[in-house]
Design a protein around this motif. Structure first.
Motif, PDB file in Angstrom:
ATOM      1  N   ALA A 123      33.684  -3.824  11.970  1.00 27.35           N
ATOM      2  CA  ALA A 123      34.156  -3.200  10.741  1.00 27.35           C
ATOM      3  C   ALA A 123      35.395  -3.902  10.248  1.00 27.35           C
ATOM      4  CB  ALA A 123      34.454  -1.715  10.972  1.00 27.35           C
ATOM      5  N   ASP A 124      35.529  -3.922   8.931  1.00 25.84           N
ATOM      6  CA  ASP A 124      36.723  -4.508   8.336  1.00 25.84           C
ATOM      7  C   ASP A 124      36.829  -4.025   6.902  1.00 25.84           C
ATOM      8  OD1 ASP A 124      38.542  -7.038   9.404  1.00 25.84           O
ATOM      9  OD2 ASP A 124      38.588  -6.750   7.224  1.00 25.84           O
ATOM     10  N   LEU A 125      38.023  -4.113   6.357  1.00 24.48           N
ATOM     11  CA  LEU A 125      38.225  -3.794   4.944  1.00 24.48           C
ATOM     12  C   LEU A 125      37.812  -4.965   4.057  1.00 24.48           C
ATOM     13  CD1 LEU A 125      41.662  -1.959   5.175  1.00 24.48           C
ATOM     14  CD2 LEU A 125      39.400  -0.936   4.902  1.00 24.48           C
ATOM     15  N   ASN A 126      37.595  -6.114   4.651  1.00 24.17           N
ATOM     16  CA  ASN A 126      37.223  -7.332   3.930  1.00 24.17           C
ATOM     17  C   ASN A 126      35.773  -7.680   4.266  1.00 24.17           C
ATOM     18  OD1 ASN A 126      36.773 -10.163   3.388  1.00 24.17           O
ATOM     19  ND2 ASN A 126      38.973 -10.370   3.115  1.00 24.17           N
ATOM     20  N   TYR A 127      34.912  -7.690   3.274  1.00 26.20           N
ATOM     21  CA  TYR A 127      33.489  -7.931   3.515  1.00 26.20           C
ATOM     22  C   TYR A 127      33.245  -9.325   4.086  1.00 26.20           C
ATOM     23  CZ  TYR A 127      28.451  -8.055   2.681  1.00 26.20           C
ATOM     24  OH  TYR A 127      27.080  -8.151   2.829  1.00 26.20           O
ATOM     25  N   PHE A 128      33.969 -10.312   3.633  1.00 24.45           N
ATOM     26  CA  PHE A 128      33.746 -11.678   4.103  1.00 24.45           C
ATOM     27  C   PHE A 128      34.123 -11.822   5.573  1.00 24.45           C
ATOM     28  CE2 PHE A 128      32.250 -13.383   0.270  1.00 24.45           C
ATOM     29  CZ  PHE A 128      32.939 -12.768  -0.761  1.00 24.45           C
TER      30      PHE A 128
END
Length: 123
Positions: A98-103
């Motif tokens: 999981a991350d706040l940044n899709y890339f």
């Protein structure tokens, strides 16, 4: 901080199906981009699939396209990986991310990781 707890996996014969789940807590799930990776013995961890927070975008590794489907249920704070037509080469430890940044989720650079779950496909 985000905690990811995985479930599912196991042993299946080639051609069979499995579903992996990953439940998130600690942060608003509907702003997290989610992904799945896998690592086979002796190999580097590789990208499998990712889905955006909005569910408008998803992408897959070429090796799993048409066989695996990533989905999410924001009401349950859970992301899924439905794996069909499994092959022995799909055998690996699978990790959700999981991350706040899709890339970052798509590039093996996610901030948060699940504990991993073994998937074994017998021939």
């Amino acid at each position: 901080q985000v905690q990811l707890v995985q479930s599912g996996g196991g042993l299946v014969q080639a051609g069979g199906s499995l579903r992996l789940s990953c439940a998130a807590s600690g942060r608003s799930f509907n702003i997290l981009h989610m992904g799945w990776f896998r690592q086979a013995p002796g190999k580097k961890r590789e990208f499998v699939a990712a889905i955006s927070a909005s569910v408008f975008a998803s992408n897959y590794a070429e090796s799993v396209k048409g066989r695996f489907t990533i989905s999410r249920d924001n009401a349950k704070n859970t992301v899924y990986l439905q794996m069909n037509s499994l092959k022995p080469e799909d055998t690996a430890v699978y990790y959700c991310a999981a991350d706040l940044n899709y890339f970052k989720v798509s590039r093996n650079d996610a901030t948060y990781w699940g504990q991993g779950t073994q998937v074994t496909v017998s021939s």
